[in-house]
Write a protein that holds these residues in place. Structure first.
Motif, PDB file in Angstrom:
ATOM      1  N   ALA A  69      -0.590  59.591   6.669  1.00 16.61           N
ATOM      2  CA  ALA A  69      -0.459  61.052   6.700  1.00 16.61           C
ATOM      3  C   ALA A  69      -1.706  61.688   7.288  1.00 16.61           C
ATOM      4  CB  ALA A  69      -0.210  61.565   5.288  1.00 16.61           C
ATOM      5  N   GLY A  70      -1.468  62.659   8.170  1.00 19.91           N
ATOM      6  CA  GLY A  70      -2.553  63.430   8.748  1.00 19.91           C
ATOM      7  C   GLY A  70      -3.087  62.893  10.057  1.00 19.91           C
ATOM      8  N   GLU A  71      -2.680  61.702  10.463  1.00 16.57           N
ATOM      9  CA  GLU A  71      -3.195  61.141  11.704  1.00 16.57           C
ATOM     10  C   GLU A  71      -2.657  61.904  12.917  1.00 16.57           C
ATOM     11  OE1 GLU A  71      -4.044  56.480  10.510  1.00 16.57           O
ATOM     12  OE2 GLU A  71      -2.213  56.985  11.608  1.00 16.57           O
ATOM     13  N   SER A  72      -3.484  61.967  13.959  1.00 19.88           N
ATOM     14  CA  SER A  72      -3.074  62.568  15.231  1.00 19.88           C
ATOM     15  C   SER A  72      -2.887  61.451  16.245  1.00 19.88           C
ATOM     16  CB  SER A  72      -4.130  63.555  15.725  1.00 19.88           C
ATOM     17  OG  SER A  72      -4.204  64.671  14.866  1.00 19.88           O
ATOM     18  N   VAL A  73      -1.679  61.376  16.812  1.00 19.92           N
ATOM     19  CA  VAL A  73      -1.319  60.287  17.717  1.00 19.92           C
ATOM     20  C   VAL A  73      -1.160  60.826  19.137  1.00 19.92           C
ATOM     21  CG1 VAL A  73       0.382  58.507  18.259  1.00 19.92           C
ATOM     22  CG2 VAL A  73      -0.143  59.058  15.861  1.00 19.92           C
ATOM     23  N   THR A  74      -1.823  60.178  20.071  1.00 16.39           N
ATOM     24  CA  THR A  74      -1.645  60.482  21.491  1.00 16.39           C
ATOM     25  C   THR A  74      -0.957  59.296  22.147  1.00 16.39           C
ATOM     26  OG1 THR A  74      -3.665  61.825  21.543  1.00 16.39           O
ATOM     27  CG2 THR A  74      -2.785  61.064  23.661  1.00 16.39           C
ATOM     28  N   VAL A  75       0.190  59.558  22.744  1.00 14.65           N
ATOM     29  CA  VAL A  75       0.945  58.514  23.436  1.00 14.65           C
ATOM     30  C   VAL A  75       0.675  58.642  24.933  1.00 14.65           C
ATOM     31  CG1 VAL A  75       3.230  57.548  23.886  1.00 14.65           C
ATOM     32  CG2 VAL A  75       2.736  58.620  21.665  1.00 14.65           C
ATOM     33  N   ARG A  76       0.268  57.566  25.547  1.00 14.90           N
ATOM     34  CA  ARG A  76       0.028  57.574  26.984  1.00 14.90           C
ATOM     35  C   ARG A  76       1.104  56.771  27.706  1.00 14.90           C
ATOM     36  NH1 ARG A  76      -6.579  56.756  27.283  1.00 14.90           N
ATOM     37  NH2 ARG A  76      -7.111  58.882  26.589  1.00 14.90           N
ATOM     38  N   ALA A  77       1.404  57.184  28.925  1.00 15.23           N
ATOM     39  CA  ALA A  77       2.384  56.457  29.734  1.00 15.23           C
ATOM     40  C   ALA A  77       1.792  55.133  30.199  1.00 15.23           C
ATOM     41  CB  ALA A  77       2.802  57.299  30.940  1.00 15.23           C
ATOM     42  N   VAL A  78       2.653  54.178  30.526  1.00 13.11           N
ATOM     43  CA  VAL A  78       2.200  52.876  30.996  1.00 13.11           C
ATOM     44  C   VAL A  78       1.386  53.051  32.277  1.00 13.11           C
ATOM     45  CG1 VAL A  78       4.265  52.422  32.403  1.00 13.11           C
ATOM     46  CG2 VAL A  78       2.969  50.520  31.428  1.00 13.11           C
ATOM     47  N   GLU A  79       0.321  52.270  32.393  1.00 12.84           N
ATOM     48  CA  GLU A  79      -0.534  52.365  33.573  1.00 12.84           C
ATOM     49  C   GLU A  79       0.161  51.744  34.785  1.00 12.84           C
ATOM     50  OE1 GLU A  79      -4.395  50.772  32.974  1.00 12.84           O
ATOM     51  OE2 GLU A  79      -4.928  52.221  31.399  1.00 12.84           O
ATOM     52  N   ARG A  80      -0.116  52.312  35.945  1.00 12.67           N
ATOM     53  CA  ARG A  80       0.403  51.798  37.199  1.00 12.67           C
ATOM     54  C   ARG A  80      -0.748  51.516  38.145  1.00 12.67           C
ATOM     55  NH1 ARG A  80       6.166  54.234  38.764  1.00 12.67           N
ATOM     56  NH2 ARG A  80       7.072  54.425  36.681  1.00 12.67           N
ATOM     57  N   PRO A  81      -0.748  50.391  38.877  1.00 11.30           N
ATOM     58  CA  PRO A  81       0.291  49.368  38.822  1.00 11.30           C
ATOM     59  C   PRO A  81       0.266  48.619  37.498  1.00 11.30           C
ATOM     60  CG  PRO A  81      -1.523  48.620  40.177  1.00 11.30           C
ATOM     61  CD  PRO A  81      -1.807  50.053  39.848  1.00 11.30           C
ATOM     62  N   GLN A  82       1.448  48.221  37.051  1.00 11.25           N
ATOM     63  CA  GLN A  82       1.584  47.517  35.786  1.00 11.25           C
ATOM     64  C   GLN A  82       1.500  46.016  36.031  1.00 11.25           C
ATOM     65  OE1 GLN A  82       5.125  48.498  33.594  1.00 11.25           O
ATOM     66  NE2 GLN A  82       4.767  46.944  32.024  1.00 11.25           N
ATOM     67  N   ARG A  83       0.616  45.363  35.321  1.00 12.07           N
ATOM     68  CA  ARG A  83       0.456  43.917  35.447  1.00 12.07           C
ATOM     69  C   ARG A  83       1.253  43.226  34.349  1.00 12.07           C
ATOM     70  NH1 ARG A  83      -0.743  44.322  40.483  1.00 12.07           N
ATOM     71  NH2 ARG A  83      -2.728  45.384  40.902  1.00 12.07           N
ATOM     72  N   VAL A  84       2.116  42.321  34.753  1.00 11.86           N
ATOM     73  CA  VAL A  84       2.934  41.570  33.797  1.00 11.86           C
ATOM     74  C   VAL A  84       2.355  40.171  33.681  1.00 11.86           C
ATOM     75  CG1 VAL A  84       5.237  40.723  33.252  1.00 11.86           C
ATOM     76  CG2 VAL A  84       4.958  42.917  34.423  1.00 11.86           C
ATOM     77  N   PRO A  85       1.887  39.770  32.499  1.00  8.08           N
ATOM     78  CA  PRO A  85       1.262  38.457  32.355  1.00  8.08           C
ATOM     79  C   PRO A  85       2.296  37.339  32.354  1.00  8.08           C
ATOM     80  CG  PRO A  85       1.415  39.537  30.222  1.00  8.08           C
ATOM     81  CD  PRO A  85       1.898  40.534  31.244  1.00  8.08           C
ATOM     82  N   GLY A  86       1.807  36.132  32.543  1.00  7.99           N
ATOM     83  CA  GLY A  86       2.687  34.973  32.402  1.00  7.99           C
ATOM     84  C   GLY A  86       3.306  34.526  33.704  1.00  7.99           C
TER      85      GLY A  86
END
Length: 241
Positions: A69-86
């Motif tokens: 309770a009380g936390e402030s959340v900032t959601v960011r969009a996925v970074e581009r270019p997006q690196r996919v591991p594996g």
């Protein structure tokens, strides 16, 4: 709204997924002390495939974080270019993205495509088994936990879809190396090897052919070649290495 709550703020890039009332400033969201932050974000309409960093009171946290309770959340969009591991970068597209699949294959990008609706569980299982990035406009599919990786396709227009995927993932482009029908690799073929697939006029007019090593389909520079060449040239001009 009574009870414990957090405040969640989304960037403009993710406003597509959230109701109009939640697009301006931080929105108050009730928490139960059990659900993860990832679950909370998805319950507000945003697939985690589209989320980059999650910040709680300016510090990064994983989706498994239990918000208090009380936390402030900032959601960011996925970074581009997006690196996919594996595994080497490759894609899986659902039944609604056939044109995009053919264009990615035209550019030599390893692209599996289901031409029939096999259902979300089967698609997610294939994504995991073959380590393919699931491309879809189905938010429910992209929320399935068994996906290896996924991405939302933002546009309904094939030109914009292709540009979005190339800009986001920047796959290696090797035009004219894959079968647009089945994704198999192409090889040069003599006219005699593909003669049974050719109309009389085609046999008389063309001498250079390729053939799919998987399904056997023949290719040549036919009536639609200029249109396909324009797609390739645009992609290479903007995203070719």
């Amino acid at each position: 709204m009574n009870g414990p709550a957090i405040h969640v703020e989304f960037p403009p890039e993710l406003h597509l997924f959230v109701p109009q009332a939640r697009r301006t400033g931080a929105t108050r969201v009730a928490v139960d002390g059990v659900s993860t932050l990832g679950h909370v974000v998805e319950s507000l309409g945003v697939p985690l495939t589209e989320v980059g960093a999650l910040l709680v009171d300016h510090r990064p946290v994983p989706p498994a974080h239990i918000p208090a309770a009380g936390e402030s959340v900032t959601v960011r969009a996925v970074e581009r270019p997006q690196r996919v591991p594996g595994a080497p970068l490759r894609f899986l597209l659902d039944v609604h993205l056939g044109t995009l699949a053919r264009r990615l294959r035209l550019l030599g990008v390893d692209t599996a495509y289901e031409s029939t609706d096999i259902g979300d569980p089967a698609l997610a299982a294939r994504s995991a088994a073959e380590q393919r990035v699931m491309l879809s406009r189905d938010r429910g599919l992209l929320r399935r936990r068994e996906l290896w990786a996924g991405a939302f396709v933002y546009s309904t227009r094939p030109d914009d879809q292709l540009r979005d995927v190339l800009e986001r993932f920047q796959p290696e482009l090797r035009p004219w190396t894959r079968c647009t029908a089945c994704n198999g690799l192409l090889r040069r073929a003599a006219k005699e090897e593909v003669a049974d697939q050719l109309e009389h006029g085609t046999r008389r007019t063309y001498d250079v052919f390729a053939q799919c090593t998987a399904c056997g389909r023949a290719y040549w520079k036919g009536a639609h070649h200029e249109q396909l060449e324009a797609i390739v040239e645009r992609a290479l001009a903007e995203f070719g290495s």
